[in-house]
Design a protein around this motif. Structure first.
Motif, PDB file in Angstrom:
ATOM      1  N   PRO A  12      35.875  34.463  30.318  1.00 19.80           N
ATOM      2  CA  PRO A  12      37.120  34.317  31.069  1.00 19.80           C
ATOM      3  C   PRO A  12      37.932  35.596  31.066  1.00 19.80           C
ATOM      4  O   PRO A  12      37.851  36.411  30.151  1.00 19.80           O
ATOM      5  N   VAL A  13      38.712  35.761  32.136  1.00 19.48           N
ATOM      6  CA  VAL A  13      39.684  36.840  32.187  1.00 19.48           C
ATOM      7  C   VAL A  13      40.864  36.413  31.337  1.00 19.48           C
ATOM      8  O   VAL A  13      41.519  35.400  31.611  1.00 19.48           O
ATOM      9  N   ILE A  14      41.149  37.130  30.274  1.00 17.97           N
ATOM     10  CA  ILE A  14      42.120  36.702  29.273  1.00 17.97           C
ATOM     11  C   ILE A  14      43.379  37.560  29.375  1.00 17.97           C
ATOM     12  O   ILE A  14      43.342  38.763  29.154  1.00 17.97           O
ATOM     13  N   PRO A  15      44.523  36.947  29.715  1.00 13.26           N
ATOM     14  CA  PRO A  15      45.774  37.693  29.765  1.00 13.26           C
ATOM     15  C   PRO A  15      46.313  37.905  28.356  1.00 13.26           C
ATOM     16  O   PRO A  15      45.843  37.278  27.406  1.00 13.26           O
ATOM     17  N   GLY A 159      22.309  21.349  30.186  1.00 15.80           N
ATOM     18  CA  GLY A 159      22.657  22.661  30.717  1.00 15.80           C
ATOM     19  C   GLY A 159      23.822  22.649  31.685  1.00 15.80           C
ATOM     20  O   GLY A 159      24.136  23.686  32.274  1.00 15.80           O
ATOM     21  N   THR A 160      24.471  21.514  31.860  1.00 19.77           N
ATOM     22  CA  THR A 160      25.607  21.439  32.781  1.00 19.77           C
ATOM     23  C   THR A 160      26.722  22.379  32.332  1.00 19.77           C
ATOM     24  O   THR A 160      27.124  22.354  31.168  1.00 19.77           O
ATOM     25  N   PRO A 161      27.249  23.199  33.223  1.00 19.77           N
ATOM     26  CA  PRO A 161      28.383  24.053  32.850  1.00 19.77           C
ATOM     27  C   PRO A 161      29.675  23.238  32.724  1.00 19.77           C
ATOM     28  O   PRO A 161      30.081  22.554  33.666  1.00 19.77           O
ATOM     29  N   PHE A 162      30.300  23.327  31.552  1.00 21.74           N
ATOM     30  CA  PHE A 162      31.573  22.658  31.295  1.00 21.74           C
ATOM     31  C   PHE A 162      32.649  23.710  31.076  1.00 21.74           C
ATOM     32  O   PHE A 162      32.442  24.687  30.350  1.00 21.74           O
ATOM     33  N   PHE A 163      33.806  23.472  31.681  1.00 24.77           N
ATOM     34  CA  PHE A 163      34.978  24.301  31.457  1.00 24.77           C
ATOM     35  C   PHE A 163      36.031  23.405  30.804  1.00 24.77           C
ATOM     36  O   PHE A 163      36.441  22.386  31.382  1.00 24.77           O
ATOM     37  N   VAL A 164      36.445  23.781  29.582  1.00 20.63           N
ATOM     38  CA  VAL A 164      37.219  22.864  28.755  1.00 20.63           C
ATOM     39  C   VAL A 164      38.388  23.599  28.105  1.00 20.63           C
ATOM     40  O   VAL A 164      38.384  24.827  27.985  1.00 20.63           O
ATOM     41  N   PRO A 165      39.403  22.843  27.659  1.00 19.40           N
ATOM     42  CA  PRO A 165      40.530  23.473  26.966  1.00 19.40           C
ATOM     43  C   PRO A 165      40.127  24.086  25.634  1.00 19.40           C
ATOM     44  O   PRO A 165      39.129  23.690  25.011  1.00 19.40           O
ATOM     45  N   GLY A 166      40.918  25.051  25.192  1.00 22.11           N
ATOM     46  CA  GLY A 166      40.670  25.719  23.930  1.00 22.11           C
ATOM     47  C   GLY A 166      40.530  24.745  22.772  1.00 22.11           C
ATOM     48  O   GLY A 166      41.306  23.803  22.633  1.00 22.11           O
ATOM     49  N   GLY A 167      39.511  24.962  21.939  1.00 25.41           N
ATOM     50  CA  GLY A 167      39.259  24.129  20.777  1.00 25.41           C
ATOM     51  C   GLY A 167      38.367  22.938  21.026  1.00 25.41           C
ATOM     52  O   GLY A 167      37.901  22.310  20.074  1.00 25.41           O
ATOM     53  N   ASP A 184      42.062  29.237  27.521  1.00 26.72           N
ATOM     54  CA  ASP A 184      43.486  29.106  27.234  1.00 26.72           C
ATOM     55  C   ASP A 184      44.243  29.080  28.556  1.00 26.72           C
ATOM     56  O   ASP A 184      43.689  29.429  29.609  1.00 26.72           O
ATOM     57  N   TRP A 185      45.510  28.699  28.500  1.00 29.94           N
ATOM     58  CA  TRP A 185      46.329  28.698  29.705  1.00 29.94           C
ATOM     59  C   TRP A 185      46.344  30.077  30.360  1.00 29.94           C
ATOM     60  O   TRP A 185      46.405  31.106  29.697  1.00 29.94           O
ATOM     61  N   TRP A 186      46.229  30.081  31.674  1.00 29.02           N
ATOM     62  CA  TRP A 186      46.298  31.256  32.531  1.00 29.02           C
ATOM     63  C   TRP A 186      45.029  32.102  32.499  1.00 29.02           C
ATOM     64  O   TRP A 186      44.983  33.145  33.133  1.00 29.02           O
ATOM     65  N   GLU A 187      43.977  31.651  31.815  1.00 27.24           N
ATOM     66  CA  GLU A 187      42.701  32.346  31.890  1.00 27.24           C
ATOM     67  C   GLU A 187      41.928  31.869  33.114  1.00 27.24           C
ATOM     68  O   GLU A 187      42.119  30.741  33.585  1.00 27.24           O
ATOM     69  N   SER A 188      41.040  32.722  33.600  1.00 21.98           N
ATOM     70  CA  SER A 188      40.255  32.357  34.778  1.00 21.98           C
ATOM     71  C   SER A 188      38.836  32.859  34.643  1.00 21.98           C
ATOM     72  O   SER A 188      38.559  33.833  33.927  1.00 21.98           O
ATOM     73  N   VAL A 189      37.929  32.169  35.334  1.00 22.83           N
ATOM     74  CA  VAL A 189      36.498  32.492  35.312  1.00 22.83           C
ATOM     75  C   VAL A 189      35.965  32.367  36.736  1.00 22.83           C
ATOM     76  O   VAL A 189      36.214  31.364  37.407  1.00 22.83           O
ATOM     77  N   PRO A 190      35.220  33.369  37.232  1.00 30.40           N
ATOM     78  CA  PRO A 190      34.577  33.228  38.541  1.00 30.40           C
ATOM     79  C   PRO A 190      33.215  32.549  38.401  1.00 30.40           C
ATOM     80  O   PRO A 190      32.427  32.877  37.511  1.00 30.40           O
ATOM     81  N   LEU A 216      43.578  21.983  23.054  1.00 26.20           N
ATOM     82  CA  LEU A 216      44.569  22.225  24.088  1.00 26.20           C
ATOM     83  C   LEU A 216      44.431  21.203  25.226  1.00 26.20           C
ATOM     84  O   LEU A 216      43.496  20.398  25.260  1.00 26.20           O
ATOM     85  N   TRP A 217      45.338  21.239  26.137  1.00 31.27           N
ATOM     86  CA  TRP A 217      45.360  20.358  27.312  1.00 31.27           C
ATOM     87  C   TRP A 217      45.856  21.185  28.491  1.00 31.27           C
ATOM     88  O   TRP A 217      46.477  22.241  28.321  1.00 31.27           O
ATOM     89  N   GLY A 218      45.586  20.735  29.714  1.00 29.26           N
ATOM     90  CA  GLY A 218      46.054  21.491  30.869  1.00 29.26           C
ATOM     91  C   GLY A 218      45.494  20.966  32.169  1.00 29.26           C
ATOM     92  O   GLY A 218      44.913  19.873  32.230  1.00 29.26           O
ATOM     93  N   GLY A 219      45.657  21.740  33.220  1.00 28.89           N
ATOM     94  CA  GLY A 219      45.112  21.424  34.538  1.00 28.89           C
ATOM     95  C   GLY A 219      44.252  22.574  35.022  1.00 28.89           C
ATOM     96  O   GLY A 219      44.050  23.567  34.309  1.00 28.89           O
ATOM     97  N   TRP A 220      43.741  22.449  36.239  1.00 31.50           N
ATOM     98  CA  TRP A 220      42.806  23.453  36.781  1.00 31.50           C
ATOM     99  C   TRP A 220      43.175  23.795  38.217  1.00 31.50           C
ATOM    100  O   TRP A 220      43.498  22.905  39.016  1.00 31.50           O
ATOM    101  N   VAL A 221      43.103  25.077  38.529  1.00 28.47           N
ATOM    102  CA  VAL A 221      43.250  25.543  39.906  1.00 28.47           C
ATOM    103  C   VAL A 221      41.918  26.153  40.322  1.00 28.47           C
ATOM    104  O   VAL A 221      41.420  27.090  39.686  1.00 28.47           O
ATOM    105  N   LEU A 222      41.328  25.606  41.373  1.00 28.65           N
ATOM    106  CA  LEU A 222      40.052  26.085  41.909  1.00 28.65           C
ATOM    107  C   LEU A 222      40.335  26.801  43.220  1.00 28.65           C
ATOM    108  O   LEU A 222      40.921  26.213  44.135  1.00 28.65           O
ATOM    109  N   THR A 223      39.915  28.057  43.308  1.00 34.45           N
ATOM    110  CA  THR A 223      40.200  28.866  44.485  1.00 34.45           C
ATOM    111  C   THR A 223      38.906  29.427  45.056  1.00 34.45           C
ATOM    112  O   THR A 223      38.183  30.163  44.369  1.00 34.45           O
ATOM    113  N   ALA A 224      38.624  29.086  46.283  1.00 35.18           N
ATOM    114  CA  ALA A 224      37.442  29.619  46.954  1.00 35.18           C
ATOM    115  C   ALA A 224      37.745  31.010  47.512  1.00 35.18           C
ATOM    116  O   ALA A 224      38.836  31.270  48.035  1.00 35.18           O
ATOM    117  N   ALA A 225      36.776  31.912  47.389  1.00 33.08           N
ATOM    118  CA  ALA A 225      36.916  33.242  47.974  1.00 33.08           C
ATOM    119  C   ALA A 225      37.058  33.123  49.487  1.00 33.08           C
ATOM    120  O   ALA A 225      36.643  32.122  50.087  1.00 33.08           O
TER     121      ALA A 225
END
Length: 344
Positions: A12-15, A159-167, A184-190, A216-225
């Motif tokens: 992930p891109v980590i701020p 082998g399913t890719p899972f994207f999950v909250p920290g911990g 973590d919050w505000w991280e992103s992965v292409p 952790l807990w949160g939501g997800w923003v999915l953005t298509a190129a």
């Protein structure tokens, strides 16, 4: 679901990490070091023993079954889409099949008839499990049983890719899943032509009696190129109302549709720290700058005291009161889909 594609999960891109108001002991979970507690992320006090005594004294979360037959179910199958189309199909509760940028993504998948502690499912899953196309990714908002369902997870290949909250990655790795990205919050992965960004929510986590807020807990923003349609979908997960929605809208402008919870909000004095009510859901959607709102988190499991149809009925009233176009409220039936063509 044989032949499932398995896109690799890059780092992930980590701020820069924000300063924590309370230092917590770091714990290594998988490849990253996470805090031992995320309680410093809470924005509301969690209900305590006195609140539990009061809620039981007032009758708990009982509501009758009146209205079950009126919950709309339209199991019409998944629509055909191109790589540049974006489609959302409501399976029930917080589970959607989101097809975006050529990927098929599941949100908080729950196909089980029962989850611990509540009455059996009121409506069937809107999509038959065997009718799912190959799943390219699964996003999890948090570890509560109505959002992280072990029997459903076990139906997915290892082998399913899972994207999950920290911990939370350890929970998956212990069960043999090896393509797990904790964020973590505000991280992103292409992934392919889609960016997966993990964003804050006003909620909390617990799986057992001794692990409150350890993940952790949160939501997800999915953005298509742009070449993959250019659409942006916000899955809010489970959340109360608060300042985070405006922050999400500032960081991710141009949200096409917010998949927003509208149920499990009564009694309000108890639920307000964890769940938006329908009026707050509309306000949160507007705060985030989303053009459309798709309702979820109602009509599947009985979790609270409001009438079964109240969440969607009140959401319609709140949407109208906000002077929003009726066609931009996606009050989907179970199994119903909506499709967005690529941005022009």
């Amino acid at each position: 679901m044989e032949g499932m594609t398995e896109p690799s999960s890059p780092s992930p891109v980590i701020p820069p990490a924000p300063a924590s108001p309370r230092p917590v002991r770091p714990v290594r979970r998988g490849a990253r070091v996470w805090p031992s507690s995320f309680k410093d992320r809470l924005t509301e006090r969690l209900p305590g023993p006195a609140d539990m005594v009061r809620i039981m004294r007032e009758g708990g979360f009982r509501t009758g079954l009146s209205g079950v037959a009126e919950i709309p179910v339209r199991r019409e199958g998944l629509p055909g889409v191109s790589r540049t189309d974006t489609a959302v199909t409501w399976v029930g509760h917080a589970t959607f099949v989101v097809r975006i940028g050529g990927l098929t993504v599941l949100t908080d998948p729950v196909w089980s008839r029962r989850i611990p502690g509540v009455r059996a499912r009121l409506t069937p899953p809107g999509v038959e499990w065997d009718a799912l196309p190959p799943v390219d990714a699964v996003v999890i908002s948090h570890n509560h049983y109505d959002h992280l369902d072990l029997p459903t997870i076990r139906r997915l290949p290892k082998g399913t890719p899972f994207f999950v909250p920290g911990g939370l990655g350890r929970w998956f790795r212990r069960r043999g899943y090896h393509d797990v990205t904790e964020m973590d919050w505000w991280e992103s992965v292409p992934v392919g032509g889609v960016e997966f960004a993990f964003v804050p929510a006003h909620h909390w986590s617990r799986r057992g009696p001794f692990d409150t807020c350890r993940t952790l807990w949160g939501g997800w923003v999915l953005t298509a190129a742009p070449e993959a349609g250019g659409r942006r979908v916000y899955f809010a997960g489970d959340t109360a109302y608060g300042h985070r929605f405006a922050e999400i809208g500032e960081r991710y402008p141009g949200i096409d549709v917010a998949l927003m919870p509208v149920g499990a909000y009564e009694p309000r004095w108890f639920m307000r720290s964890a769940h938006v009510d329908p009026q707050e859901a509309v306000r949160a959607t507007l705060d985030a700058g989303a053009q459309r709102m798709a309702t979820m988190h109602w009509g599947t499991f009985m979790l609270s005291a409001e009438h079964l149809l109240a969440p969607v009925e009140e959401a319609r009233k709140a949407w109208e009161a906000a002077s929003r176009p009726r066609e931009d409220l996606w009050d989907l039936a179970v199994g119903e889909s909506r499709v967005l063509a690529p941005r022009s």
